[in-house]
Design an enzyme around this catalytic site. Structure first.
Site, PDB file in Angstrom:
ATOM      1  N   HIS A 258       1.226 -18.253  -5.136  1.00 52.29           N
ATOM      2  CA  HIS A 258       2.048 -18.441  -4.149  1.00 52.29           C
ATOM      3  C   HIS A 258       2.981 -20.410  -4.059  1.00 52.29           C
ATOM      4  CE1 HIS A 258      -1.365 -15.747  -2.489  1.00 52.29           C
ATOM      5  NE2 HIS A 258      -0.174 -15.578  -1.852  1.00 52.29           N
TER       6      HIS A 258
ATOM      7  N   CYS B 285      -2.767  -0.603  -3.078  1.00 52.25           N
ATOM      8  CA  CYS B 285      -2.095  -1.050  -3.189  1.00 52.25           C
ATOM      9  C   CYS B 285      -1.102  -0.006  -2.368  1.00 52.25           C
ATOM     10  CB  CYS B 285      -0.195  -0.057  -3.417  1.00 52.25           C
ATOM     11  SG  CYS B 285      -1.503  -1.181  -6.014  1.00 52.25           S
TER      12      CYS B 285
ATOM     13  N   LYS C 279      -3.894 -12.353 -16.653  1.00 54.37           N
ATOM     14  CA  LYS C 279      -3.694 -12.509 -14.691  1.00 54.37           C
ATOM     15  C   LYS C 279      -4.433 -13.411 -14.156  1.00 54.37           C
ATOM     16  CE  LYS C 279      -1.543  -8.998 -11.985  1.00 54.37           C
ATOM     17  NZ  LYS C 279      -0.987  -8.423 -11.439  1.00 54.37           N
TER      18      LYS C 279
ATOM     19  N   HIS D  85      -4.203  -1.506 -10.096  1.00 56.77           N
ATOM     20  CA  HIS D  85      -5.369  -2.136  -9.379  1.00 56.77           C
ATOM     21  C   HIS D  85      -6.358  -1.040 -10.900  1.00 56.77           C
ATOM     22  CE1 HIS D  85      -4.272  -3.272  -5.732  1.00 56.77           C
ATOM     23  NE2 HIS D  85      -5.421  -3.313  -5.810  1.00 56.77           N
TER      24      HIS D  85
ATOM     25  N   CYS E   2      -1.874   5.470  -3.948  1.00 58.54           N
ATOM     26  CA  CYS E   2      -3.049   4.249  -4.404  1.00 58.54           C
ATOM     27  C   CYS E   2      -3.461   3.544  -2.667  1.00 58.54           C
ATOM     28  CB  CYS E   2      -2.833   3.022  -5.504  1.00 58.54           C
ATOM     29  SG  CYS E   2      -4.136   1.522  -5.537  1.00 58.54           S
TER      30      CYS E   2
HETATM   31 ZN    ZN Z   1      -2.562  -0.257  -6.692  1.00 62.23          ZN
END
Ligand code: ZN
Length: 519
Positions: free
Chosen positions: A22, A130, A296, A147, A127
């Site tokens: 961010h 999401c 990540k 995910h 999902c």
């Molecule tokens: Zn997802």
């Protein structure tokens, strides 16, 4: 056309507290905003928070709070963070703002009236993490790529946006506007995505399943789903449709995003705008991820880095410099404390900090701190001046191309050149020869003049450092009000003004004992 510039960050989703990802996006926006302001543009810089949806509702329930109270709390974390990172946004929007809600409903009604929203049944792979349906093509090994979970097949009645209708228009628009999406790799990604048939976009959720959202104006049993709410912030913040700000800034809108939200910004948003009869934004600028030790950053890996921890440990300008210098805009980069320490010690302490301190201390030692008028330029002086003026020209070009690292490299080449100039002209040995006082004055003046230009060049990235250099070399007016064009002429340092010594701009720091978490 009058010189204006509108820069946006994504509105950040309030299910999590701010991390360096961010911070990077928002600092890039701030750097651009400061640079365009310096360049005489009237600017508007927008950031904010995205507050509706299932994940916020769930996080609020876990915290035992109402979704609004929870959103208030996390939104404030973002809003209060930015000034602490010297981020100078003009406005902070929240999707729970009443005005935003009105504009979302206005756009929904408008698109509904044109027949581009329809009611239909949809079955698809959803999902829940999401909050979105995935097409088979988007899944990786049958799993949501974010995910790593298999989505569930669900069926329900919903409203759909006829996005497919705008496929050809969008493909042509992108073909005809070379810089609409940049860097080019992302533009190519979108163009190849558009070679497959575009599906319509589900834009609602039944209130029975999701209550925390903006109700559809034409069906109270539904709320609108993420993107028809979130993306519209970019115009609701400008008081669309009748606000002055909308007239002034929408034609020069630059969006800044990380690559995870490329599709919504490059495909959903322009087609939504087209359906609502609003011209597209000017440019979409897409950056990569900050990885931590090649992986990540994620909550589950426990490797989240907090911007205020980095600031506290190393200083704000060091953090801002590192992010802008280390990442090639568009590509992924690694955040490592070792690399940060390395940059602080070499680029900042050794190169820039040392240049300021040696120049100022010689002016104090040889001339009682007074800036002397220079003699005629010798060849070596002219070469320095040429390098300074060309660094400024390069910085201007690179900033326009989002090549922040290259802009800083040009600036640091100049810094190296001034250090080399001092080594070669050796003012300390001239000081011993009585008749060389005029030459000594010239050399120090040229070094000060270079520092003046450097202060303007680094100001967008390191505002406090720029201001401190400006003050120490005896310049009176505020650096904040200096135009970038001041870098294009030589000889602006005020004769007779007084320089000021002080502690090191960037004290050297120890390398971290073990490569690990900041904090
Ligand atoms: Zn997802």
């Amino acid at each position: 056309m009058s010189k204006r510039f509108y820069i946006t960050t994504p509105i950040y989703y309030v299910n999590d507290v701010p991390h360096i990802g961010h911070a990077y996006t928002t600092i890039v926006a701030d750097v651009l905003n400061r640079f365009y302001r310096q360049s005489g543009f009237e600017t508007f810089f927008l950031t904010g928070t995205d507050e509706h949806g299932n994940k916020v509702l769930q996080a609020a329930e876990t915290a035992g709070k109402s979704p609004k109270a929870y959103a208030d709390e996390i939104s404030a974390l973002f809003r209060d963070l930015w000034p602490q990172l010297d981020v100078s946004n003009d406005y902070f929007i929240r999707t729970t703002d009443e005005n935003h809600r009105k504009v979302v409903q206005l756009i929904l009604q408008k698109v509904h009236d044109t027949g581009d929203l329809y009611f239909g049944e949809y079955g698809g792979y959803y999902c829940f993490g999401c909050e979105r349906f995935y097409t088979q093509g988007e899944l990786v090994d049958g799993k949501c790529p974010d995910h790593q979970k298999e989505p569930q097949f669900i069926k329900e009645k919903n409203y759909f946006f006829r996005m497919s209708k705008y496929q050809d228009w969008l493909a042509t628009y992108i073909e005809e506007h070379e810089d609409f999406i940049r860097p080019e790799s992302y533009r190519n990604k979108i163009l190849s995505f558009l070679q497959e048939p575009l599906e319509d976009l589900c834009i609602s959720r039944p209130k029975a399943r999701l209550s925390w959202g903006i109700p559809l104006p034409f069906d109270q049993d539904y709320v609108t789903y993420v993107w028809f709410d979130a993306l519209i912030n970019y115009i609701s913040a400008l008081d669309y449709p009748s606000g002055d700000a909308f007239q002034k800034f929408w034609p020069v809108a630059h969006h800044l995003i990380a690559k995870d939200i490329l599709i919504p910004h490059a495909i959903y948003w322009p087609t939504m705008l087209q359906a609502a009869g609003i011209p597209p934004y000017q440019k979409l600028n897409v950056h990569g991820y900050w990885n931590i030790k090649e992986s990540k950053m994620s909550k589950s890996l426990g490797n989240i880095i907090r911007p205020l921890d980095v600031k506290e440990k190393y200083g704000l300008d060091c953090f801002r410099y590192f992010m802008m210098r280390e990442m090639t805009f568009g590509l992924d980069s690694n955040f490592s404390e070792d690399a940060l320490v390395q940059r602080i010690n070499s680029d900042l302490a050794n190169d820039l900090g040392n240049l300021l301190s040696r120049t100022v201390s010689m002016v104090i030692r040889y001339f009682g701190g007074r800036v002397q008028s220079p003699g005629p330029l010798e060849a070596i002086d002219a070469a320095l001046r040429e390098q300074a003026l060309s660094a400024a020209r390069e910085v201007e070009v690179f900033m326009g191309e989002m090549a922040f690292n290259k802009a800083l490299i040009s600036t640091w080449k100049l810094i190296a050149k001034v250090n080399q100039y001092l080594d070669q002209t050796a003012p300390w040995s001239l000081a011993k020869a009585k008749k060389r006082e005029r030459r000594l004055a010239s050399i120090l003046y040229n070094a000060l003049e270079s520092l003046r230009i450097i202060a303007i060049l680094i100001f967008p990235v390191m505002p406090q450092t720029g201001i401190e250099i400006w003050r120490r070399i005896g310049l009176e007016a505020q650096l904040q009000t200096q135009e970038f064009s001041q870098t294009k002429s030589w000889g602006q340092c005020a004769i007779g003004s007084t320089v000021e010594g002080g502690k090191a701009l960037f004290p050297r720091v120890e390398a971290p004992k073990a490569e690990g978490q900041v904090g």
